[in-house]
Design an enzyme around this catalytic site. Structure first.
Site, mmCIF file in Angstrom:
data_model
loop_
_atom_site.group_PDB
_atom_site.id
_atom_site.type_symbol
_atom_site.label_atom_id
_atom_site.label_comp_id
_atom_site.label_asym_id
_atom_site.label_seq_id
_atom_site.Cartn_x
_atom_site.Cartn_y
_atom_site.Cartn_z
ATOM 1 N N HIS A 1 5.079 -8.529 -4.495
ATOM 2 C CA HIS A 1 3.689 -8.829 -4.111
ATOM 3 C C HIS A 1 3.296 -10.249 -4.508
ATOM 4 O O HIS A 1 2.688 -10.434 -5.575
ATOM 5 C CB HIS A 1 2.740 -7.880 -4.859
ATOM 6 C CG HIS A 1 2.749 -6.479 -4.357
ATOM 7 N ND1 HIS A 1 1.853 -6.006 -3.424
ATOM 8 C CD2 HIS A 1 3.526 -5.428 -4.679
ATOM 9 C CE1 HIS A 1 2.079 -4.731 -3.192
ATOM 10 N NE2 HIS A 1 3.094 -4.349 -3.939
ATOM 11 N N ILE B 1 5.677 -3.318 -7.459
ATOM 12 C CA ILE B 1 4.847 -2.134 -7.721
ATOM 13 C C ILE B 1 5.375 -0.966 -6.900
ATOM 14 O O ILE B 1 5.274 -0.975 -5.669
ATOM 15 C CB ILE B 1 3.370 -2.401 -7.370
ATOM 16 C CG1 ILE B 1 2.851 -3.589 -8.188
ATOM 17 C CG2 ILE B 1 2.514 -1.163 -7.648
ATOM 18 C CD1 ILE B 1 1.471 -4.044 -7.800
ATOM 19 N N GLU C 1 0.899 -11.971 -3.550
ATOM 20 C CA GLU C 1 -0.572 -12.148 -3.563
ATOM 21 C C GLU C 1 -1.158 -11.815 -4.932
ATOM 22 O O GLU C 1 -2.323 -12.092 -5.195
ATOM 23 C CB GLU C 1 -1.219 -11.300 -2.449
ATOM 24 C CG GLU C 1 -1.323 -9.807 -2.706
ATOM 25 C CD GLU C 1 -0.005 -9.052 -2.558
ATOM 26 O OE1 GLU C 1 1.049 -9.693 -2.333
ATOM 27 O OE2 GLU C 1 -0.020 -7.814 -2.678
ATOM 28 N N GLY D 1 0.871 -1.177 0.000
ATOM 29 C CA GLY D 1 0.000 0.000 0.000
ATOM 30 C C GLY D 1 0.894 1.208 0.000
ATOM 31 O O GLY D 1 1.956 1.196 -0.615
ATOM 32 N N ARG E 1 12.816 3.463 -0.257
ATOM 33 C CA ARG E 1 11.470 3.503 -0.852
ATOM 34 C C ARG E 1 11.514 3.861 -2.330
ATOM 35 O O ARG E 1 12.409 4.572 -2.770
ATOM 36 C CB ARG E 1 10.619 4.547 -0.129
ATOM 37 C CG ARG E 1 10.228 4.124 1.271
ATOM 38 C CD ARG E 1 9.272 5.128 1.883
ATOM 39 N NE ARG E 1 8.086 5.265 1.074
ATOM 40 C CZ ARG E 1 7.296 6.328 1.083
ATOM 41 N NH1 ARG E 1 7.571 7.354 1.847
ATOM 42 N NH2 ARG E 1 6.212 6.363 0.315
ATOM 43 N N SER F 1 3.097 3.651 2.408
ATOM 44 C CA SER F 1 3.540 3.736 3.800
ATOM 45 C C SER F 1 3.267 5.105 4.419
ATOM 46 O O SER F 1 3.118 5.232 5.627
ATOM 47 C CB SER F 1 5.005 3.340 3.952
ATOM 48 O OG SER F 1 5.804 4.072 3.081
ATOM 49 N N CYS G 1 6.016 -5.591 0.383
ATOM 50 C CA CYS G 1 6.208 -4.268 -0.204
ATOM 51 C C CYS G 1 6.124 -3.183 0.877
ATOM 52 O O CYS G 1 7.008 -3.084 1.720
ATOM 53 C CB CYS G 1 5.210 -4.060 -1.340
ATOM 54 S SG CYS G 1 5.715 -2.732 -2.439
HETATM 55 N N1 GLN Z 1 5.728 2.953 -2.819
HETATM 56 C C1 GLN Z 1 5.069 2.519 -1.613
HETATM 57 C C2 GLN Z 1 5.728 3.139 -0.378
HETATM 58 O O1 GLN Z 1 6.858 3.485 -0.394
HETATM 59 C C3 GLN Z 1 5.032 1.025 -1.507
HETATM 60 C C4 GLN Z 1 4.308 0.455 -2.698
HETATM 61 C C5 GLN Z 1 3.599 -0.843 -2.446
HETATM 62 O O2 GLN Z 1 3.407 -1.315 -1.326
HETATM 63 N N2 GLN Z 1 3.138 -1.421 -3.511
HETATM 64 O O3 GLN Z 1 5.093 3.280 0.607
#
Ligand code: GLN
Length: 200
Positions: free
Chosen positions: A175, A139, A177, A49, A111, A51, A84
């Site tokens: 990921h 992603i 999932e 997601g 990140r 962060s 992730c």
């Molecule tokens: N780019 C997101 C972050 O740094 C992480 C992306 C993801 O969980 N798919 O929070």
């Protein structure tokens, strides 16, 4: 047979996809939104997601929930798997930032490490102990750029780590999932069973 209950932190991210993976490998998924729900589970997945969103939540609504997750991971050795963004949450430090995390795993993450052009891609990676490559989906993924001596490295690229374990904690920057391949979730299941047996 009673199935092992595995929580999926349901504040944001791929909650349904993780839940369906867990069901496929005969574990019982439990979405976790409130602190009391943590008491019924044996292990937890923190999905991907954003962060920074989790951070905002951490300041307000979810602060106690996140504190209790940390306590359960540390004191009760609850297995926790972060994918992730979840791997960022587990990390002790985030490069160039004082972003709040759970500070559980001795890893440093960078990140959005693949930049905007390659922000999302799929790559076949080699996971330790697996004969066939794993189709990893990245992603806007972070990289694990360093790991302490207690961290077992399970998959790595040229300069970065994709998958790592430290005792009851597992992190992947990709990921699993989002694929049909259940091997990474099965690896986590193996960790849960190993820890449950040890704890008696
Ligand atoms: N780019 C997101 C972050 O740094 C992480 C992306 C993801 O969980 N798919 O929070």
């Amino acid at each position: 047979m009673v199935k092992i209950k595995v929580g999926v932190l349901a504040l944001q991210g791929d909650v349904a996809e993780h839940a369906s993976m867990l069901s496929k490998i005969d574990l019982e998924p439990v979405p976790i939104k409130y602190i009391h729900e943590l008491e019924g589970i044996e292990a937890l997945i923190i999905p991907g997601g954003e962060s920074t969103t989790i951070n905002r939540l951490a300041d307000f609504a979810a602060a106690e929930l996140l504190d209790r997750i940390k306590e359960k991971a540390l004191k009760e050795r609850m297995p926790v798997y972060g994918t992730c963004m979840g791997s960022i949450m587990l990390a002790k430090s985030v490069e160039g930032s004082d972003q709040k995390t759970l500070c559980l795993m001795d890893i440093t993450v960078r990140r959005n490490a693949y930049g905007p052009q390659k922000a999302s891609f799929e790559a076949d990676i080699a996971i330790r102990g697996e004969a066939l490559p794993y189709p990893a989906v990245f992603i806007r993924a972070p990289q694990i750029i360093s790991a302490g001596k207690d961290v077992e490295i399970l998959a790595r690229g040229e300069n970065e780590i994709f998958m790592a374990r430290q005792k009851n904690l597992l992190a992947t920057t990709f990921h699993p999932e989002l694929t049909e391949d259940t091997r990474v979730h099965e690896f986590f299941k193996g960790m849960i069973e190993e820890i449950l047996v040890k704890e008696g």
